[in-house]
Design a protein around this motif. Structure first.
Motif, PDB file in Angstrom:
ATOM      1  N   ARG A  88      67.761 102.010 190.758  1.00  0.00           N
ATOM      2  CA  ARG A  88      66.692 101.070 190.410  1.00  0.00           C
ATOM      3  C   ARG A  88      67.160  99.626 190.653  1.00  0.00           C
ATOM      4  O   ARG A  88      66.483  98.836 191.294  1.00  0.00           O
ATOM      5  N   GLN A  89      68.359  99.314 190.161  1.00  0.00           N
ATOM      6  CA  GLN A  89      68.888  97.958 190.323  1.00  0.00           C
ATOM      7  C   GLN A  89      69.123  97.619 191.795  1.00  0.00           C
ATOM      8  O   GLN A  89      68.816  96.519 192.245  1.00  0.00           O
ATOM      9  N   ASN A  90      69.640  98.576 192.551  1.00  0.00           N
ATOM     10  CA  ASN A  90      69.896  98.304 193.968  1.00  0.00           C
ATOM     11  C   ASN A  90      68.587  98.036 194.715  1.00  0.00           C
ATOM     12  O   ASN A  90      68.543  97.202 195.628  1.00  0.00           O
ATOM     13  N   MET A  91      67.512  98.720 194.309  1.00  0.00           N
ATOM     14  CA  MET A  91      66.200  98.490 194.928  1.00  0.00           C
ATOM     15  C   MET A  91      65.658  97.108 194.559  1.00  0.00           C
ATOM     16  O   MET A  91      65.001  96.458 195.374  1.00  0.00           O
ATOM     17  N   VAL A  92      65.920  96.652 193.335  1.00  0.00           N
ATOM     18  CA  VAL A  92      65.512  95.296 192.936  1.00  0.00           C
ATOM     19  C   VAL A  92      66.232  94.276 193.824  1.00  0.00           C
ATOM     20  O   VAL A  92      65.615  93.371 194.382  1.00  0.00           O
ATOM     21  N   TRP A  93      67.538  94.453 193.994  1.00  0.00           N
ATOM     22  CA  TRP A  93      68.309  93.533 194.845  1.00  0.00           C
ATOM     23  C   TRP A  93      67.832  93.612 196.293  1.00  0.00           C
ATOM     24  O   TRP A  93      67.780  92.617 196.999  1.00  0.00           O
ATOM     25  N   ARG A  94      67.495  94.808 196.724  1.00  0.00           N
ATOM     26  CA  ARG A  94      66.986  94.990 198.085  1.00  0.00           C
ATOM     27  C   ARG A  94      65.721  94.169 198.284  1.00  0.00           C
ATOM     28  O   ARG A  94      65.544  93.493 199.296  1.00  0.00           O
ATOM     29  N   GLN A  95      64.841  94.222 197.256  1.00  0.00           N
ATOM     30  CA  GLN A  95      63.607  93.451 197.352  1.00  0.00           C
ATOM     31  C   GLN A  95      63.864  91.947 197.311  1.00  0.00           C
ATOM     32  O   GLN A  95      63.060  91.164 197.795  1.00  0.00           O
ATOM     33  N   GLU A  96      64.989  91.550 196.730  1.00  0.00           N
ATOM     34  CA  GLU A  96      65.331  90.123 196.694  1.00  0.00           C
ATOM     35  C   GLU A  96      66.060  89.685 197.964  1.00  0.00           C
ATOM     36  O   GLU A  96      66.606  88.581 198.013  1.00  0.00           O
ATOM     37  N   GLY A  97      66.113  90.539 198.958  1.00  0.00           N
ATOM     38  CA  GLY A  97      66.648  90.128 200.260  1.00  0.00           C
ATOM     39  C   GLY A  97      67.960  90.769 200.653  1.00  0.00           C
ATOM     40  O   GLY A  97      68.404  90.628 201.779  1.00  0.00           O
ATOM     41  N   MET A  98      68.615  91.466 199.710  1.00  0.00           N
ATOM     42  CA  MET A  98      69.908  92.067 200.043  1.00  0.00           C
ATOM     43  C   MET A  98      69.695  93.459 200.610  1.00  0.00           C
ATOM     44  O   MET A  98      69.996  94.467 199.983  1.00  0.00           O
ATOM     45  N   ARG A  99      69.174  93.484 201.830  1.00  0.00           N
ATOM     46  CA  ARG A  99      68.583  94.717 202.335  1.00  0.00           C
ATOM     47  C   ARG A  99      69.582  95.806 202.695  1.00  0.00           C
ATOM     48  O   ARG A  99      69.282  96.974 202.580  1.00  0.00           O
ATOM     49  N   GLY A 100      70.778  95.410 203.117  1.00  0.00           N
ATOM     50  CA  GLY A 100      71.753  96.441 203.498  1.00  0.00           C
ATOM     51  C   GLY A 100      72.706  96.835 202.378  1.00  0.00           C
ATOM     52  O   GLY A 100      73.581  97.671 202.563  1.00  0.00           O
ATOM     53  N   LEU A 101      72.526  96.212 201.210  1.00  0.00           N
ATOM     54  CA  LEU A 101      73.471  96.429 200.104  1.00  0.00           C
ATOM     55  C   LEU A 101      73.422  97.872 199.624  1.00  0.00           C
ATOM     56  O   LEU A 101      72.357  98.424 199.392  1.00  0.00           O
ATOM     57  N   ARG A 102      74.595  98.482 199.474  1.00  0.00           N
ATOM     58  CA  ARG A 102      74.630  99.830 198.915  1.00  0.00           C
ATOM     59  C   ARG A 102      75.237  99.791 197.521  1.00  0.00           C
ATOM     60  O   ARG A 102      75.860  98.818 197.122  1.00  0.00           O
ATOM     61  N   VAL A 103      75.035 100.893 196.804  1.00  0.00           N
ATOM     62  CA  VAL A 103      75.609 101.000 195.470  1.00  0.00           C
ATOM     63  C   VAL A 103      76.410 102.288 195.366  1.00  0.00           C
ATOM     64  O   VAL A 103      76.010 103.323 195.901  1.00  0.00           O
ATOM     65  N   ALA A 104      77.579 102.187 194.726  1.00  0.00           N
ATOM     66  CA  ALA A 104      78.440 103.352 194.532  1.00  0.00           C
ATOM     67  C   ALA A 104      78.399 103.789 193.077  1.00  0.00           C
ATOM     68  O   ALA A 104      78.425 102.959 192.168  1.00  0.00           O
ATOM     69  N   VAL A 105      78.311 105.101 192.883  1.00  0.00           N
ATOM     70  CA  VAL A 105      78.263 105.690 191.544  1.00  0.00           C
ATOM     71  C   VAL A 105      79.437 106.664 191.424  1.00  0.00           C
ATOM     72  O   VAL A 105      79.691 107.442 192.349  1.00  0.00           O
TER      73      VAL A 105
END
Ligand code: C2E
Ligand code: MG
Ligand code: MG
Ligand code: MG
Length: 298
Positions: A107-124
């Motif tokens: 959810r958080q990574n999608m929020v950041w994606r919408q704020e322009g950080m389109r290629g950002l990935r998240v590791a769990v």
């Protein structure tokens, strides 16, 4: 163990018996409190995710974050995962906690994606219990679907020992996971016993050099040899290599000179709550870089 402590305490005299007992009671009562309030903590939403950036060395850009769970405990304060992950595994609550972590990270990574950080990935991070005892693949599919997160932007970090607990089953599950586009990193690499034979049975993307080898990398020739050997091995197997626990410029210089792909550690940023992590992300050009890349593709 308690008996041995008592034996030594008796040898030292009465006061020491008191001392040992108090110490053990405090410790086990803390564990007892933690274990017994976890159900309530989940129901009341007391868990938090902190995010620690992963920096690509050659571009000096943040390319991912790692989600690290904490527990804002009403009586004990902010708890580190080392205090509750094992207890969560023992009670089986790790399955529910792990699903919450996964959903929140996506959810958080999608929020950041919408704020322009389109290629950002998240590791769990995944623990052994999650891999062996939960319907992990089903849960992952559901969470990707519900959050709209592309599998390619998700990464799981697992340790060698988690794979070695039941290699055949782990390989089967990890193959299903990589089929969803999800990346796999081998966490704390070098501390488990060698499982290269198993690692080649599914598509590993990244080796993560354990921070114990990074700590003295400039002074300890063995640590330096191990770190550079992992980097060389990763590069010949076509894997990315990331170093964790990077705290000093000297460590950073060593890793850069040895062509380590990515770094993570307090030197770049401590793990931070999402709002503070965003400020670091904004400074380190991920938005422009990733948008540039996407624009090139279009
Ligand atoms: P890990 O995945 O190997 O994470 C690295 C740990 O090193 C983190 O501790 C991080 O805060 C810490 N660290 C990062 N940079 C530095 C540095 O420069 N120097 C030093 N000394 N330490 C650094 P943390 O957050 O306490 O997590 C501990 C472990 O708990 C993790 O190790 C991971 O195995 C586990 N964990 C954390 N979150 C989760 C989760 O959501 N699920 C599961 N199953 N395990 C988790
Ligand atoms: Mg990790
Ligand atoms: Mg690690
Ligand atoms: Mg570790």
């Amino acid at each position: 163990k308690a008996d041995i402590a008592m034996y030594h305490a008796k040898a030292l005299g009465r006061n020491n018996i008191q001392f040992y007992n108090d110490g053990m009671d405090q410790n086990s009562s803390r564990r007892f409190t933690i274990a017994n309030s976890m159900r309530r903590g989940l129901d009341r939403g007391e868990f938090r995710l902190y995010y620690q950036p992963k920096l690509d060395v050659s571009s000096d850009c943040i390319v991912a974050t790692e989600a690290l769970v904490r527990w804002q405990h009403p009586e004990l304060g902010l708890l580190a995962p080392t205090e509750f992950i094992q207890l969560a595994e023992e009670s089986g609550l790790i399955v529910e906690l792990g699903e919450w972590v996964l959903r929140e990270a996506c959810r958080q990574n999608m929020v950041w994606r919408q704020e322009g950080m389109r290629g950002l990935r998240v590791a769990v991070n995944l623990s052994g219990y999650q891999l062996q005892h939960s319907r992990l693949v089903e849960t992952v599919r559901k969470v990707l679907d519900e959050t709209g997160m592309p599998g390619e932007l998700l990464e799981f970090e697992i340790t060698e020992s988690v794979i070695m607990q039941n290699p055949d089953y782990a390989v089967e599950v990890l193959n299903e996971i990589t089929n969803l586009g999800i990346h796999i990193s081998i966490d704390d690499f070098g501390t488990g016993y060698s499982s290269l034979a198993h690692l080649k049975r599914f598509s590993v993307n990244t080796l993560k050099i354990d921070k114990s080898f990074v700590r003295d990398v400039e002074n300890n020739t063995t640590d330096a040899a191990i770190a550079s050997a992992i980097i060389a091995m990763g590069s010949s197997l076509n894997l990315k290599v990331i170093a964790e626990g990077v705290e000093t410029e000297q460590q950073m210089d060593f890793l850069r000179d040895n062509n380590c792909d990515q770094v993570q550690g307090f030197l770049i940023s401590r793990p931070l709550p999402a709002d503070q992590a965003l400020k670091v992300l904004r400074q380190k050009c991920i938005g422009e870089l990733a948008q540039g890349r996407e624009a090139l593709k279009e």
